[in-house]
Design a protein around this motif. Sequence first.
Motif, PDB file in Angstrom:
ATOM      1  N   ASN A   1      30.046  32.795  29.263  1.00 27.26           N
ATOM      2  CA  ASN A   1      30.501  32.604  30.645  1.00 27.26           C
ATOM      3  C   ASN A   1      30.622  33.910  31.414  1.00 27.26           C
ATOM      4  OD1 ASN A   1      30.638  29.831  30.598  1.00 27.26           O
ATOM      5  ND2 ASN A   1      32.790  29.770  30.032  1.00 27.26           N
ATOM      6  N   ASN A   2      30.659  35.031  30.728  1.00 23.09           N
ATOM      7  CA  ASN A   2      30.839  36.320  31.393  1.00 23.09           C
ATOM      8  C   ASN A   2      29.758  36.596  32.435  1.00 23.09           C
ATOM      9  OD1 ASN A   2      32.381  38.785  31.652  1.00 23.09           O
ATOM     10  ND2 ASN A   2      30.605  39.795  30.757  1.00 23.09           N
TER      11      ASN A   2
ATOM     12  N   SER B   1      23.989  35.103  38.462  1.00 20.80           N
ATOM     13  CA  SER B   1      23.551  33.728  38.221  1.00 20.80           C
ATOM     14  C   SER B   1      22.117  33.753  37.709  1.00 20.80           C
ATOM     15  CB  SER B   1      23.653  32.901  39.505  1.00 20.80           C
ATOM     16  OG  SER B   1      22.820  33.427  40.519  1.00 20.80           O
TER      17      SER B   1
ATOM     18  N   CYS C   1      28.229  34.541  34.289  1.00 23.01           N
ATOM     19  CA  CYS C   1      28.455  33.701  35.473  1.00 23.01           C
ATOM     20  C   CYS C   1      29.434  34.351  36.444  1.00 23.01           C
ATOM     21  CB  CYS C   1      28.999  32.344  35.061  1.00 23.01           C
ATOM     22  SG  CYS C   1      28.046  31.534  33.767  1.00 23.01           S
ATOM     23  N   LYS C   2      30.258  35.239  35.939  1.00 23.03           N
ATOM     24  CA  LYS C   2      31.254  35.912  36.772  1.00 23.03           C
ATOM     25  C   LYS C   2      30.661  37.086  37.541  1.00 23.03           C
ATOM     26  CE  LYS C   2      34.846  34.702  33.483  1.00 23.03           C
ATOM     27  NZ  LYS C   2      35.806  35.225  32.502  1.00 23.03           N
ATOM     28  N   PHE C   3      29.456  37.513  37.146  1.00 26.36           N
ATOM     29  CA  PHE C   3      28.831  38.693  37.761  1.00 26.36           C
ATOM     30  C   PHE C   3      27.399  38.447  38.219  1.00 26.36           C
ATOM     31  CE2 PHE C   3      32.124  40.136  34.886  1.00 26.36           C
ATOM     32  CZ  PHE C   3      32.883  40.911  35.744  1.00 26.36           C
TER      33      PHE C   3
ATOM     34  N   TYR D   1      30.241  28.432  39.379  1.00 27.91           N
ATOM     35  CA  TYR D   1      31.165  28.765  38.287  1.00 27.91           C
ATOM     36  C   TYR D   1      32.612  28.623  38.734  1.00 27.91           C
ATOM     37  CZ  TYR D   1      33.483  31.022  34.438  1.00 27.91           C
ATOM     38  OH  TYR D   1      34.311  31.269  33.377  1.00 27.91           O
ATOM     39  N   ASP D   2      33.408  28.012  37.889  1.00 27.30           N
ATOM     40  CA  ASP D   2      34.841  27.829  38.132  1.00 27.30           C
ATOM     41  C   ASP D   2      35.597  28.353  36.909  1.00 27.30           C
ATOM     42  OD1 ASP D   2      37.322  25.868  37.577  1.00 27.30           O
ATOM     43  OD2 ASP D   2      37.018  26.021  39.745  1.00 27.30           O
ATOM     44  N   ASP D   3      36.620  29.164  37.119  1.00 24.35           N
ATOM     45  CA  ASP D   3      37.371  29.756  36.000  1.00 24.35           C
ATOM     46  C   ASP D   3      37.971  28.711  35.060  1.00 24.35           C
ATOM     47  OD1 ASP D   3      37.029  32.520  36.304  1.00 24.35           O
ATOM     48  OD2 ASP D   3      38.559  32.615  37.864  1.00 24.35           O
TER      49      ASP D   3
ATOM     50  N   LEU E   1      25.471  34.072  45.064  1.00 24.46           N
ATOM     51  CA  LEU E   1      26.553  34.849  44.467  1.00 24.46           C
ATOM     52  C   LEU E   1      27.665  34.981  45.492  1.00 24.46           C
ATOM     53  CD1 LEU E   1      24.568  37.702  42.696  1.00 24.46           C
ATOM     54  CD2 LEU E   1      25.302  35.498  41.776  1.00 24.46           C
TER      55      LEU E   1
ATOM     56  N   ARG F   1      30.262  36.312  41.603  1.00 20.65           N
ATOM     57  CA  ARG F   1      30.419  35.085  40.821  1.00 20.65           C
ATOM     58  C   ARG F   1      29.389  34.046  41.281  1.00 20.65           C
ATOM     59  NH1 ARG F   1      34.706  33.184  38.162  1.00 20.65           N
ATOM     60  NH2 ARG F   1      35.917  34.976  38.844  1.00 20.65           N
ATOM     61  N   CYS F   2      28.815  33.323  40.326  1.00 22.11           N
ATOM     62  CA  CYS F   2      27.898  32.232  40.646  1.00 22.11           C
ATOM     63  C   CYS F   2      28.659  31.164  41.430  1.00 22.11           C
ATOM     64  CB  CYS F   2      27.335  31.627  39.358  1.00 22.11           C
ATOM     65  SG  CYS F   2      26.322  30.156  39.627  1.00 22.11           S
TER      66      CYS F   2
END
Length: 190
Positions: A51-52, A58, A54-56, A125-127, A106, A121-122
Amino acid sequence: MKNTAVKNNLTENKENSQTKNHINKKVEIKTSTPLKEILKLAPACMCEACNNGCKFGSGSLVVNEQLKLDDVKNIAKHLNITEEELKKTYLEPIERFNTKTFRPKLLRKKTPDGKELPFGRCIFYDDKIGCKIHEVKPVECKISMGCKDYSEQLSQWFMLNFFVNKKDPESLRQYNAYLKSGGKTLIDGK
């Protein structure tokens, strides 16, 4: 009773040995490795390492009639919107090695002086829940495995199969510049 215990112990040792051999087996991915095999090497995973990315950033979307892949169509259908609405609302165009495609937008933060950061973040993506389109996420996302020893090879495989166009001199020129500047590739990707 002793025979059963010995048999169970031998079976356990054999299973442990097979598991260790499987874990220690070095994976070698080549440009010619079929997508079907690549997908087997990259089972759906939502661990923190995977998932990392997806935070930076896509993953890139693939539309390839020969492979019967159409990420745009699949995601639009999943969201119950048109492909044009998907492109307008959720996607942004990108280009790598003279090949154009889309990726999920993004959500970029800004620096104190108002400049937009090149990463973010993509949009999907949801935390709390992870990828909101996990079932139909882009092919590049499906094979991006941060938790595997061979994750870098998976990314290189995607680059070589979907971005480097062997029939386009400009694509090859840009790819060669990438290699000369220290870019990594698969064993057969030069």
